[in-house]
Design a protein around this motif. Structure first.
Motif, PDB file in Angstrom:
ATOM      1  N   LEU A 169       6.765  26.212  -7.684  1.00 55.84           N
ATOM      2  CA  LEU A 169       6.542  25.466  -6.444  1.00 55.84           C
ATOM      3  C   LEU A 169       5.096  24.991  -6.304  1.00 55.84           C
ATOM      4  O   LEU A 169       4.823  24.043  -5.560  1.00 55.84           O
ATOM      5  CB  LEU A 169       6.930  26.328  -5.236  1.00 55.84           C
ATOM      6  CG  LEU A 169       8.419  26.705  -5.152  1.00 55.84           C
ATOM      7  CD1 LEU A 169       8.688  27.541  -3.908  1.00 55.84           C
ATOM      8  CD2 LEU A 169       9.294  25.455  -5.149  1.00 55.84           C
ATOM      9  N   HIS A 170       4.176  25.664  -7.012  1.00 54.93           N
ATOM     10  CA  HIS A 170       2.785  25.224  -6.963  1.00 54.93           C
ATOM     11  C   HIS A 170       2.586  23.914  -7.737  1.00 54.93           C
ATOM     12  O   HIS A 170       1.679  23.142  -7.450  1.00 54.93           O
ATOM     13  CB  HIS A 170       1.868  26.307  -7.556  1.00 54.93           C
ATOM     14  CG  HIS A 170       1.833  27.566  -6.747  1.00 54.93           C
ATOM     15  ND1 HIS A 170       2.677  28.627  -6.997  1.00 54.93           N
ATOM     16  CD2 HIS A 170       1.077  27.921  -5.670  1.00 54.93           C
ATOM     17  CE1 HIS A 170       2.439  29.592  -6.121  1.00 54.93           C
ATOM     18  NE2 HIS A 170       1.479  29.186  -5.303  1.00 54.93           N
ATOM     19  N   VAL A 171       3.452  23.685  -8.712  1.00 54.86           N
ATOM     20  CA  VAL A 171       3.362  22.478  -9.537  1.00 54.86           C
ATOM     21  C   VAL A 171       4.087  21.306  -8.878  1.00 54.86           C
ATOM     22  O   VAL A 171       3.757  20.138  -9.119  1.00 54.86           O
ATOM     23  CB  VAL A 171       3.968  22.759 -10.938  1.00 54.86           C
ATOM     24  CG1 VAL A 171       4.044  21.489 -11.776  1.00 54.86           C
ATOM     25  CG2 VAL A 171       3.141  23.813 -11.661  1.00 54.86           C
ATOM     26  N   LEU A 172       5.056  21.614  -8.026  1.00 50.08           N
ATOM     27  CA  LEU A 172       5.920  20.595  -7.437  1.00 50.08           C
ATOM     28  C   LEU A 172       5.163  19.470  -6.729  1.00 50.08           C
ATOM     29  O   LEU A 172       5.487  18.292  -6.933  1.00 50.08           O
ATOM     30  CB  LEU A 172       6.914  21.261  -6.484  1.00 50.08           C
ATOM     31  CG  LEU A 172       8.000  20.356  -5.910  1.00 50.08           C
ATOM     32  CD1 LEU A 172       8.829  19.733  -7.019  1.00 50.08           C
ATOM     33  CD2 LEU A 172       8.903  21.151  -4.958  1.00 50.08           C
ATOM     34  N   PRO A 173       4.153  19.773  -5.880  1.00 47.39           N
ATOM     35  CA  PRO A 173       3.440  18.661  -5.210  1.00 47.39           C
ATOM     36  C   PRO A 173       2.786  17.695  -6.199  1.00 47.39           C
ATOM     37  O   PRO A 173       2.792  16.474  -5.979  1.00 47.39           O
ATOM     38  CB  PRO A 173       2.389  19.381  -4.362  1.00 47.39           C
ATOM     39  CG  PRO A 173       2.944  20.743  -4.149  1.00 47.39           C
ATOM     40  CD  PRO A 173       3.671  21.077  -5.408  1.00 47.39           C
ATOM     41  N   PHE A 174       2.223  18.222  -7.289  1.00 51.36           N
ATOM     42  CA  PHE A 174       1.589  17.363  -8.289  1.00 51.36           C
ATOM     43  C   PHE A 174       2.641  16.510  -9.009  1.00 51.36           C
ATOM     44  O   PHE A 174       2.400  15.333  -9.314  1.00 51.36           O
ATOM     45  CB  PHE A 174       0.827  18.224  -9.302  1.00 51.36           C
ATOM     46  CG  PHE A 174      -0.279  19.028  -8.689  1.00 51.36           C
ATOM     47  CD1 PHE A 174      -1.492  18.428  -8.365  1.00 51.36           C
ATOM     48  CD2 PHE A 174      -0.107  20.376  -8.418  1.00 51.36           C
ATOM     49  CE1 PHE A 174      -2.521  19.170  -7.792  1.00 51.36           C
ATOM     50  CE2 PHE A 174      -1.118  21.124  -7.845  1.00 51.36           C
ATOM     51  CZ  PHE A 174      -2.339  20.513  -7.518  1.00 51.36           C
ATOM     52  N   PHE A 175       3.798  17.111  -9.255  1.00 52.50           N
ATOM     53  CA  PHE A 175       4.883  16.379  -9.910  1.00 52.50           C
ATOM     54  C   PHE A 175       5.349  15.228  -9.027  1.00 52.50           C
ATOM     55  O   PHE A 175       5.472  14.085  -9.488  1.00 52.50           O
ATOM     56  CB  PHE A 175       6.043  17.332 -10.207  1.00 52.50           C
ATOM     57  CG  PHE A 175       7.282  16.639 -10.711  1.00 52.50           C
ATOM     58  CD1 PHE A 175       7.368  16.201 -12.018  1.00 52.50           C
ATOM     59  CD2 PHE A 175       8.371  16.424  -9.868  1.00 52.50           C
ATOM     60  CE1 PHE A 175       8.499  15.549 -12.490  1.00 52.50           C
ATOM     61  CE2 PHE A 175       9.509  15.786 -10.328  1.00 52.50           C
ATOM     62  CZ  PHE A 175       9.569  15.352 -11.646  1.00 52.50           C
TER      63      PHE A 175
END
Length: 215
Positions: free
Chosen positions: A4-10
């Protein structure tokens, strides 16, 4: 489960990418401008289905076959380019509907189904889409979480959803522009020639490009 920490960047990266129109976006917009918004949506749906197939191939590792086999890549690219040129010729040679006539519901449903199939084939036969997905999605996968194929599929579904919203927006705008140009044009039926030439142009452009990774 994805990180979920990567999701915003994705999501931010995907939003930037889909805002830049690629070949499929141009195809959808051209279809919507020349045939109507419903047909633009139908082509968008077909493109989305093909993207899901590309995502499935990437998750299963099948896209690696394209990277390992230049002749297979070239063969699929040739088929895709040829299909676009064929669509362009077909559109130019088609007869516009008589003024004041309305297509029967069955006929219109069949036409929409054909448009979905065309959108599906245009995207499926674009090997660069498969290579792009195979190269892009793994960048946001966290191997320590396990279930890597499932992570790729989840990210792929989000990519399809965001891309679908973007393409639908382009289709709506293209229809508005297409209707305005048709009203101003003194030559009825000129839209089909513009659409046909754009399809053929996309086919030639696809054939001329190398093994890049673009939408």
């Amino acid at each position: 489960m994805i990180d979920l920490h990567v999701l915003p960047f994705f999501l931010a990266t995907v939003l930037i990418m889909v805002a830049i129109p690629g070949p499929t976006t141009i195809y959808i917009s051209t279809t919507s401008a020349s045939q109507g918004f419903r047909f633009g949506l139908a082509s968008c749906f077909g493109v989305m289905l093909a993207t899901l197939v590309h995502v499935s191939f990437a998750a299963a590792g099948l896209t690696a076959l394209l990277l390992a086999s230049p002749w297979l890549f070239s063969a699929i690219k040739l088929l895709g380019a040829g299909y676009l040129v064929y669509l362009g010729v077909k559109v130019i040679r088609s007869k516009p509907p008589a003024s004041g006539t309305t297509a029967a519901p069955q006929s219109q449903s069949r036409a929409l189904g054909e448009t979905i199939k065309k959108g599906f084939l245009v995207n499926l036969l674009n090997p660069k889409t498969g290579l792009f997905i195979a190269a892009f999605l793994p960048q946001f996968v966290t191997p320590s979480l396990g279930h890597v194929p499932l992570q790729i599929v989840t990210l792929g579904l989000l990519l399809v959803l965001v891309g679908g919203v973007s393409d639908t927006t382009y289709a709506a705008l293209a229809r508005t522009v297409g209707r305005a140009l048709a009203n101003r044009s003194k030559k009825p039926g000129i839209g089909k020639y513009i659409a046909g030439l754009l399809y053929m142009g996309l086919g030639v452009a696809a054939l001329a490009t190398s093994n890049g990774t673009s939408k």
